[in-house]
Structure formats: C-alpha cells, structure tokens
Design a protein around this motif. Structure first.
Motif, PDB file in Angstrom:
ATOM      1  N   ARG A 292       2.388   1.678  -3.500  1.00 15.01           N
ATOM      2  CA  ARG A 292       1.385   2.263  -4.397  1.00 15.01           C
ATOM      3  C   ARG A 292       1.227   3.761  -4.162  1.00 15.01           C
ATOM      4  O   ARG A 292       1.176   4.550  -5.097  1.00 15.01           O
ATOM      5  CB  ARG A 292       0.046   1.563  -4.191  1.00 15.01           C
ATOM      6  CG  ARG A 292      -0.565   1.085  -5.449  1.00 15.01           C
ATOM      7  CD  ARG A 292      -1.834   0.338  -5.197  1.00 15.01           C
ATOM      8  NE  ARG A 292      -1.703  -0.417  -3.942  1.00 15.01           N
ATOM      9  CZ  ARG A 292      -2.708  -0.922  -3.272  1.00 15.01           C
ATOM     10  NH1 ARG A 292      -3.916  -0.773  -3.716  1.00 15.01           N
ATOM     11  NH2 ARG A 292      -2.528  -1.589  -2.162  1.00 15.01           N
ATOM     12  N   ARG A 293       1.141   4.146  -2.903  1.00 13.05           N
ATOM     13  CA  ARG A 293       0.986   5.565  -2.561  1.00 13.05           C
ATOM     14  C   ARG A 293       2.218   6.366  -3.012  1.00 13.05           C
ATOM     15  O   ARG A 293       2.089   7.468  -3.538  1.00 13.05           O
ATOM     16  CB  ARG A 293       0.774   5.705  -1.050  1.00 13.05           C
ATOM     17  CG  ARG A 293       0.370   7.086  -0.658  1.00 13.05           C
ATOM     18  CD  ARG A 293       0.108   7.215   0.833  1.00 13.05           C
ATOM     19  NE  ARG A 293      -0.846   6.210   1.306  1.00 13.05           N
ATOM     20  CZ  ARG A 293      -0.634   5.450   2.366  1.00 13.05           C
ATOM     21  NH1 ARG A 293       0.445   5.572   3.070  1.00 13.05           N
ATOM     22  NH2 ARG A 293      -1.551   4.569   2.737  1.00 13.05           N
TER      23      ARG A 293
ATOM     24  N   LYS B 284       0.837  -1.200   0.000  1.00 11.83           N
ATOM     25  CA  LYS B 284       0.000   0.000   0.000  1.00 11.83           C
ATOM     26  C   LYS B 284       0.873   1.251   0.000  1.00 11.83           C
ATOM     27  O   LYS B 284       0.590   2.223  -0.700  1.00 11.83           O
ATOM     28  CB  LYS B 284      -0.917  -0.008   1.226  1.00 11.83           C
ATOM     29  CG  LYS B 284      -1.935   1.081   1.239  1.00 11.83           C
ATOM     30  CD  LYS B 284      -2.873   0.933   2.432  1.00 11.83           C
ATOM     31  CE  LYS B 284      -3.909   2.022   2.449  1.00 11.83           C
ATOM     32  NZ  LYS B 284      -4.793   1.897   3.615  1.00 11.83           N
TER      33      LYS B 284
END
Length: 61
Positions: A39-40, A36
């Motif tokens: 991705r960020r 996550k």
C-alpha cells in the motif's frame, strides 16, 4: 486497443514493482507488514506512473 494494452501493462508493472519494494521492506514480519508495504509503495509509485504516462503521450502520441 493499443492504449488498453498499454494501461494493462502499466498496471501490471506498477503492482509488480510495489510488491518487490514491499518484499525488501517487510523483512519476515508477516503478511500484514507485506500488504502495508505494498500500500505504501503504491501511494508513492502511482503518481510517478501517471506523470510518466502523461509525458509519454504528450511527446510520442
């Protein structure tokens, strides 16, 4: 051929930097938090790399 090498190095650098930022952000929460974070980081870093590449080719090519 040189532009292909440049794009490949840019993508490798982008992935490396995103994973480094995700490691700092993750703090032992597991794989889900790591991906996550990657991705960020990619969402933030990709436009910066596109602008930097455009400026490079605008002035040095």
């Amino acid at each position: 051929m040189a532009w292909l090498l440049g794009i490949g190095l840019g993508v490798a650098t982008l992935l490396w930097l995103a994973s480094e930022l995700a490691v700092v952000e993750e703090k032992g929460q597991g794989n889900r938090a790591f991906f996550k974070g990657v991705r960020r980081s990619l969402v933030v870093l990709t436009p910066l790399f596109i602008v930097a590449g455009g400026l490079y080719y605008l002035f040095f090519n």
